[in-house]
Design an enzyme around this catalytic site. Structure first.
Site, PDB file in Angstrom:
ATOM      1  N   TYR A 122      13.955  27.972 -26.784  1.00  0.00           N
ATOM      2  CA  TYR A 122      14.685  27.030 -27.633  1.00  0.00           C
ATOM      3  C   TYR A 122      14.644  25.619 -27.056  1.00  0.00           C
ATOM      4  CZ  TYR A 122      18.521  24.478 -29.750  1.00  0.00           C
ATOM      5  OH  TYR A 122      19.264  23.510 -30.369  1.00  0.00           O
ATOM      6  N   SER A 138      17.970  18.313 -29.756  1.00  0.00           N
ATOM      7  CA  SER A 138      19.154  18.844 -29.080  1.00  0.00           C
ATOM      8  C   SER A 138      19.213  18.259 -27.679  1.00  0.00           C
ATOM      9  CB  SER A 138      19.072  20.373 -28.998  1.00  0.00           C
ATOM     10  OG  SER A 138      20.047  20.898 -28.122  1.00  0.00           O
TER      11      SER A 138
END
Length: 279
Positions: A158, A145
């Protein structure tokens, strides 16, 4: 640019029941791959397998497994061995996120996230890469990501998990260059999937504009064909990816805290599950 490597015969995609995983399965099937589809939702997974088989005429094997469970990656590998399935392309796509103040996020949820985003990813790579090496060909595509390019307060665990995915991929690629194994990391910005429904707010997309799975997966597979180390689809996302590492880490974290405050402004999403059904 060179010629694209020979397409591996069988690809395994985790988180294949929806979102990016389903799109990976569809585009790989269109390329002629047989598939092993892994997710924890049997009904959705079998529906995807049936749809892909009907559309592309390839074999689509289903492996139902919750990758948050201990030993999940190795359990998938054992099932592959029991069914005499050989995997030449591993797409570690399964993942989900959490957002908010660290002390307000359930520890169990962050733990499950790390099991899916990090532990299962490494376990599956450990299990399948040696066979690729023995055969002299294979590929690993890990989904990270843009959150992994810098510290992201309020997306703390995350973003750290996606930093691991990126660094793991880059290091692994260097180990296996020249030995027949390609490794690429995909680091997209916000994508229209159930990811933000599960987090509970689209405000967790703190930077970048939303895109759809199709161009993201297309970019990832093109990068893998070209043996690129990583790819960040979208001009703005790519600029951020290249500029952030050139700034002092503490400054990047300071700026990140201000940008990521947006994630603290909840946007009600009805029907959000505890974890993404794509995992």
């Amino acid at each position: 640019m060179g010629t694209a490597p020979t397409v591996p015969s069988t690809a395994l995609v985790t988180g294949a029941s929806s979102g990016l995983g389903k799109e990976f399965a569809s585009q790989l099937a269109a390329r002629g791959h047989d598939l092993v589809l892994v997710a924890r939702s049997r009904d959705r997974l079998e529906a995807v397998a049936e749809e892909i088989t009907r559309a592309h005429g390839v074999k689509a094997h289903v492996v139902v497994r919750d990758l948050a469970q201990p030993d999940a990656g190795r359990a998938v590998a054992r099932e592959l061995a029991d069914r005499s399935l050989t995997v030449d392309l591993l797409v570690n796509n399964a993942g989900f996120g959490t957002a908010g103040r660290f002390e307000e996020i359930a520890a169990e949820r962050d733990h499950d996230m790390l099991m899916v985003n990090v532990v299962a990813l490494v376990d599956l790579t450990h299990a399948l890469l040696p066979g690729m090496l023995e055969r002299g060909t294979g590929a690993v595509l890990n989904v990270g990501s843009t959150a992994g390019y810098q510290p992201s307060p309020y997306l703390t665990v995350y973003s750290a998990s996606k930093t691991f995915v990126l660094n793991f991929s880059l290091a692994l690629r260097q180990e296996y260059r020249g030995r027949g194994i390609r490794v690429t990391a995909l680091c997209p910005g916000p994508v229209e999937t159930r990811f933000f429904e599960v987090i509970g707010t689209r405000n967790a997309a703190v930077a970048g504009s939303f895109t759809t799975p199709e161009p993201v997966v297309r970019s990832a597979l093109k990068a893998l064909d070209r043996d690129r180390a990583y790819v960040t689809p979208g001009f703005g996302n790519a600029v951020m990816a290249h500029l952030n590492p050139r700034r002092p880490r503490t400054l990047v974290a300071w700026v990140g805290e201000r940008i990521c405050r947006k994630a603290l402004q909840p946007e009600a999403v009805h029907g959000a599950a505890a974890r993404s059904a794509a995992n």
